[in-house]
Scaffold this motif. Structure first.
Motif, PDB file in Angstrom:
ATOM      1  N   TYR A 228       6.229  -2.622  -7.240  1.00 55.31           N
ATOM      2  CA  TYR A 228       5.790  -1.231  -7.190  1.00 55.31           C
ATOM      3  C   TYR A 228       6.439  -0.529  -6.012  1.00 55.31           C
ATOM      4  O   TYR A 228       6.393  -1.027  -4.890  1.00 55.31           O
ATOM      5  N   GLY A 229       7.038   0.631  -6.277  1.00 53.80           N
ATOM      6  CA  GLY A 229       7.687   1.406  -5.227  1.00 53.80           C
ATOM      7  C   GLY A 229       6.696   2.305  -4.505  1.00 53.80           C
ATOM      8  O   GLY A 229       5.481   2.176  -4.684  1.00 53.80           O
ATOM      9  N   PRO A 230       7.206   3.212  -3.656  1.00 49.97           N
ATOM     10  CA  PRO A 230       6.347   4.049  -2.815  1.00 49.97           C
ATOM     11  C   PRO A 230       5.254   4.812  -3.574  1.00 49.97           C
ATOM     12  O   PRO A 230       4.126   4.887  -3.101  1.00 49.97           O
ATOM     13  N   LEU A 231       5.565   5.333  -4.764  1.00 51.47           N
ATOM     14  CA  LEU A 231       4.534   6.061  -5.503  1.00 51.47           C
ATOM     15  C   LEU A 231       3.669   5.115  -6.325  1.00 51.47           C
ATOM     16  O   LEU A 231       2.463   5.319  -6.444  1.00 51.47           O
TER      17      LEU A 231
ATOM     18  N   VAL B  54       2.782   2.068  -5.608  1.00 53.25           N
ATOM     19  CA  VAL B  54       1.793   1.369  -4.781  1.00 53.25           C
ATOM     20  C   VAL B  54       0.611   2.286  -4.477  1.00 53.25           C
ATOM     21  O   VAL B  54      -0.545   1.832  -4.445  1.00 53.25           O
ATOM     22  N   GLU B  55       0.861   3.585  -4.320  1.00 58.07           N
ATOM     23  CA  GLU B  55      -0.246   4.513  -4.039  1.00 58.07           C
ATOM     24  C   GLU B  55      -1.124   4.718  -5.278  1.00 58.07           C
ATOM     25  O   GLU B  55      -2.352   4.770  -5.182  1.00 58.07           O
TER      26      GLU B  55
ATOM     27  N   ARG C 269      -3.160   1.604  -5.634  1.00 58.33           N
ATOM     28  CA  ARG C 269      -4.223   1.593  -4.619  1.00 58.33           C
ATOM     29  C   ARG C 269      -5.373   2.517  -5.012  1.00 58.33           C
ATOM     30  O   ARG C 269      -6.549   2.172  -4.849  1.00 58.33           O
TER      31      ARG C 269
ATOM     32  N   ARG D  19      -3.567  15.987   6.439  1.00 52.80           N
ATOM     33  CA  ARG D  19      -3.242  14.552   6.418  1.00 52.80           C
ATOM     34  C   ARG D  19      -4.416  13.613   6.697  1.00 52.80           C
ATOM     35  O   ARG D  19      -4.493  12.541   6.090  1.00 52.80           O
TER      36      ARG D  19
ATOM     37  N   MET E  59      -6.122  13.366   3.095  1.00 55.16           N
ATOM     38  CA  MET E  59      -5.464  13.081   1.810  1.00 55.16           C
ATOM     39  C   MET E  59      -3.990  12.773   2.056  1.00 55.16           C
ATOM     40  O   MET E  59      -3.465  13.048   3.128  1.00 55.16           O
ATOM     41  N   THR E  60      -3.342  12.204   1.018  1.00 52.28           N
ATOM     42  CA  THR E  60      -1.903  11.987   1.132  1.00 52.28           C
ATOM     43  C   THR E  60      -1.186  13.311   0.910  1.00 52.28           C
ATOM     44  O   THR E  60      -1.484  14.051  -0.024  1.00 52.28           O
TER      45      THR E  60
ATOM     46  N   ASN F 196      -6.934  -1.442   4.968  1.00 53.48           N
ATOM     47  CA  ASN F 196      -6.914   0.008   4.753  1.00 53.48           C
ATOM     48  C   ASN F 196      -6.582   0.756   6.034  1.00 53.48           C
ATOM     49  O   ASN F 196      -5.891   1.772   5.994  1.00 53.48           O
TER      50      ASN F 196
ATOM     51  N   TRP G 134      -2.867   0.408   6.642  1.00 58.38           N
ATOM     52  CA  TRP G 134      -2.115   1.269   5.722  1.00 58.38           C
ATOM     53  C   TRP G 134      -2.203   2.732   6.154  1.00 58.38           C
ATOM     54  O   TRP G 134      -1.220   3.464   6.101  1.00 58.38           O
TER      55      TRP G 134
ATOM     56  N   VAL H  34       1.280   3.915   7.237  1.00 54.93           N
ATOM     57  CA  VAL H  34       1.923   4.634   6.120  1.00 54.93           C
ATOM     58  C   VAL H  34       1.425   6.083   6.044  1.00 54.93           C
ATOM     59  O   VAL H  34       2.194   7.023   6.275  1.00 54.93           O
ATOM     60  N   HIS H  35       0.157   6.287   5.755  1.00 53.53           N
ATOM     61  CA  HIS H  35      -0.326   7.638   5.460  1.00 53.53           C
ATOM     62  C   HIS H  35      -0.235   8.599   6.629  1.00 53.53           C
ATOM     63  O   HIS H  35       0.004   9.781   6.437  1.00 53.53           O
ATOM     64  N   ASP H  36      -0.472   8.105   7.840  1.00 56.21           N
ATOM     65  CA  ASP H  36      -0.444   9.008   8.993  1.00 56.21           C
ATOM     66  C   ASP H  36       0.968   9.353   9.448  1.00 56.21           C
ATOM     67  O   ASP H  36       1.138  10.130  10.385  1.00 56.21           O
ATOM     68  N   ARG H  37       1.968   8.750   8.839  1.00 56.29           N
ATOM     69  CA  ARG H  37       3.340   8.927   9.314  1.00 56.29           C
ATOM     70  C   ARG H  37       4.210   9.590   8.254  1.00 56.29           C
ATOM     71  O   ARG H  37       4.039   9.367   7.062  1.00 56.29           O
ATOM     72  N   ASP H  38       5.190  10.361   8.713  1.00 61.56           N
ATOM     73  CA  ASP H  38       6.159  10.968   7.801  1.00 61.56           C
ATOM     74  C   ASP H  38       7.309  10.027   7.500  1.00 61.56           C
ATOM     75  O   ASP H  38       8.084  10.263   6.583  1.00 61.56           O
TER      76      ASP H  38
ATOM     77  N   VAL I 135       7.113   4.669   4.053  1.00 60.65           N
ATOM     78  CA  VAL I 135       6.574   4.624   2.698  1.00 60.65           C
ATOM     79  C   VAL I 135       6.164   3.182   2.398  1.00 60.65           C
ATOM     80  O   VAL I 135       6.614   2.248   3.068  1.00 60.65           O
ATOM     81  N   GLY I 136       5.340   3.020   1.381  1.00 54.48           N
ATOM     82  CA  GLY I 136       4.856   1.686   1.040  1.00 54.48           C
ATOM     83  C   GLY I 136       5.551   1.097  -0.165  1.00 54.48           C
ATOM     84  O   GLY I 136       6.309   1.772  -0.861  1.00 54.48           O
TER      85      GLY I 136
END
Lengths: 453, 453
Positions: A39-42, A44-45, A48, A379, A382-383, B52, B55, B59-63, B66-67
């Protein structure tokens, strides 16, 4: 067989999944590993969001369910007792012409003669049983005694830990134990993208009860699970409940529903909801010699609980969400001309990115600064996806394709240059309707939270 | 060797983990599977909170991160290129007396002679290399070509998907790809509870950069990761940074820090932060024949990016949190007499249950009804635990033992029977200080949210 348009649709979906980073072939630069996916960046989200929502609804929102997370490596005694070592197999036939390994039910019949679906060959071996479990060796010696299996389902670790969890959780019947995790099956022919793969993830609940509660709870969980699929955006019209006939159920099951979904490649099972009676706990009690009984304080009886199991596949549910969401329609480009667009109409709760933020122009510093303030504001909750490059219509298109339900544009009106009453307001665009509204920046967190939860 | 009091402490921790449902031996009713563990109802929540939070921060807190989520089954070509097939091994020695398999560095030396640590035997084989990867066969034939490995680390799937993710994410250097997932190593001697097991979970970031940024980013990530451990409640005094000397680093690494923690069984590695240069991407580029280059738009160069890798273990971090949190102190019982209590001083952000809710008496219906209202109020925002059985002091003790930071008691004052001004207020108790305060029910969500986030 699915209609040509449906198979084209599936091709487009697979292509989008790769192009936008939802799903890649595993070990792709080395030619790929058949039946395994990354699973790529989208992706995996999205996965999740699905798993976290399942956990919330099935564990956290309930008083009667607790979670666990068991190991993948499994003692062979567990899978002997459960019947997997003996019977978890598919009938396999080889084509002597093209050497393909085939599942017996995949043969094609022409003029009353079975043929290989790959090459049309008719020189086929007899069917033999092929066990679907992956085997490995644990420890430093390669003796028979050191075999371990990769679990073929998460359920067995729940049964094996039943007594421990009963003791620590002090739950009374009926109550459930939930688990999300990987499982492995050495499918003879993995296919239909991520639908039937060799490595996959399950979300399983074992809901224990008194025998007389079993049939009622089977109905209850079938309904609950249908609601769940509605809540993640799968349309009721494409969901079907199959009441599995007696002859096709496992011998120990008193009732099983398959919840099926109309994929582009046909109607396929998303989840099984099975009333498994006391088969599993009884088998493990017998094989281990350890009591797996429950003492009912009201009736003063010791009983082996019965169990109802809603067992869902993470990967196939992700795939169903993408298939359901994929649409092509018409949208205006930057010149106002209508063009075709691809849009993923994912439920906002499931969408990988909740909100995209666009400064109208990237070389106008106050727009960029304000856009970054909006990023910082949203942020924590939410993403968000920040995008400053390209024409605004093109940026909308990119977000439509990945299913981002909301887009916020910071323009000159946000800076209050034309009309001071519009200062610190932004354009909020909704993905499906493409409607735009003007809202104050400070209201964004509440407005968006309400629409995505 | 750790002092006796430390080994007693460890025994108490292991016992608590089982007694309260954090961690069980895997396949326990069948005698256990060595080196594999199952997380129970509380363990799975603690682990989820850790993963969590990682992650969110990474991931989420950073620009710039990506995951992804890659498959466990891995094509052998991947692990040949990475060097694992050839070199991922420990030197193993057998004791001919007791037949134990031993890691060479575990032998005991007495009077200049190496002896078996199990039986004291001196009849030992020569050391031979034992590869730590688990092997299995994929597909219906058992040929050499069908071998797949269970990944020994999550990192390699990031390197193998580097190009795909670069393309879909449109990131510029420096940027990172993060992954959480299971990995497997066939340890010769698993030990120290969950610290060294055969199946474990990793949280890995591969942070790609230009060559000249590598050493600076190594420092940056070492500091970020230290902050992380502080934010989940590990005391700075027990955290240590080991600058791994040249001779002990992998040959391709230009610098590696081990972040270590003082466990009761000694100082051990929690995380490695390694500057791996361009070794991995170059190896995969060479072996696959596929370009893994990055085009730098500013300098107009094509480069193979360098990488800094903070690689953390989920299970060992969970174990560190439990070890850090475990304490014994004195607390008053229901008669006001001081008694010893066990308390898990987990950081509120990490605690499996955030708030316990107790009606003072279970046979007084208005108390129970009000308590259930509080449950319904808090549940959408946090994990709650409802407990009505036993004396209130005993219920506090049970929550202290599992690290629940807050307890809310609904008593007669809540019903406004004695003093109408106290109607709909409750006692809020804090776990560590055992201090109690009176707060209005309606303020609970905000008060608790602030203290647990």
């Amino acid at each position: 067989m699915s209609a040509p348009s449906e198979s084209q649709r599936m091709e487009k979906i697979v292509s989008l999944c790769k192009r936008r980073g939802f799903i890649f072939q595993s070990s792709e630069i080395y030619g790929g590993l058949n039946g395994a996916w990354d699973y790529g960046p989208l992706g995996v989200e999205l996965k999740r969001n699905l798993k976290n929502y399942w956990w919330r609804v099935m564990v956290h929102d309930r008083d009667d369910v607790v979670g666990m997370d068991g190991a993948i490596l499994t003692h062979p005694a567990v899978l002997k007792a459960s019947g997997h070592v003996e019977g978890f197999s598919d009938p396999m036939i080889d084509c002597r012409t093209c050497k393909a390994h085939l599942r017996a039910d995949q043969l094609v019949e022409k003029k009353g003669v079975k043929q290989c679906p790959n090459c049309g060959g008719r020189d086929l071996t007899d069917a033999r049983q092929f066990n679907l479990m992956f085997e490995t060796h644990v420890g430093a010696s390669a003796e028979e005694s050191s075999i371990a299996y990769l679990r073929p389902e998460t359920a067995q670790s729940i049964f094996v830990q039943f007594k421990n969890i009963l003791e620590v959780s002090r739950k009374k019947l009926p109550f459930g134990i939930a688990q999300i995790g990987k499982a492995f099956r050495n499918e003879i022919n993995p296919r239909n993208f991520t639908f039937r793969s060799r490595e996959f993830e399950q979300m399983e609940l074992e809901y224990f009860c008194r025998p007389e509660q079993g049939m009622g709870l089977l109905e209850y969980w079938k309904e609950e699970r249908l609601k769940f699929y509605g809540n993640i955006g799968l349309g009721r019209a494409k969901l079907h409940v199959l009441n599995v006939p007696d002859a096709e159920r496992a011998f120990y099951s008193k009732g099983t529903y398959d919840i099926e979904y109309d994929f582009p490649f046909g109607r396929q099972e998303l989840e099984g909801v099975a009333y498994r009676t006391d088969y599993d706990l009884s088998q493990h009690q017998k094989a281990s010699g350890k009591s797996l009984e429950y003492f009912d304080e009201e009736t003063k009886e010791k009983i082996v609980p019965h169990v109802v199991e809603p067992s869902a596949g993470v990967d196939r549910t992700v795939l169903a969400m993408i298939c359901e969401a994929y649409a092509e329609d018409q949208a205006p480009n930057d010149k106002g001309e209508m063009e075709s667009r691809i849009v993923l109409r994912l439920h906002p709760r499931m969408a990988p990115m909740k909100c995209a933020i666009f400064p109208l122009l990237k070389n106008k510093e106050p727009l960029v600064a304000k856009a970054k303030e909006v990023v910082a504001l949203l942020r924590p909750q939410m993403t968000v996806f920040y995008d400053e490059s390209g024409a605004i219509g093109r940026r909308y298109r990119r977000q439509d394709e990945i299913g981002t339900p909301f887009g916020v544009t910071i323009d000159f009106e946000t800076l209050g240059e034309k009309d001071p009453t519009l200062r610190d307001t932004v354009t909020l665009r909704e993905r499906d309707s493409m409607k735009q509204e003007r809202v104050p920046i400070q209201d964004l967190p509440v407005i968006l939270q309400e629409r995505i939860r």
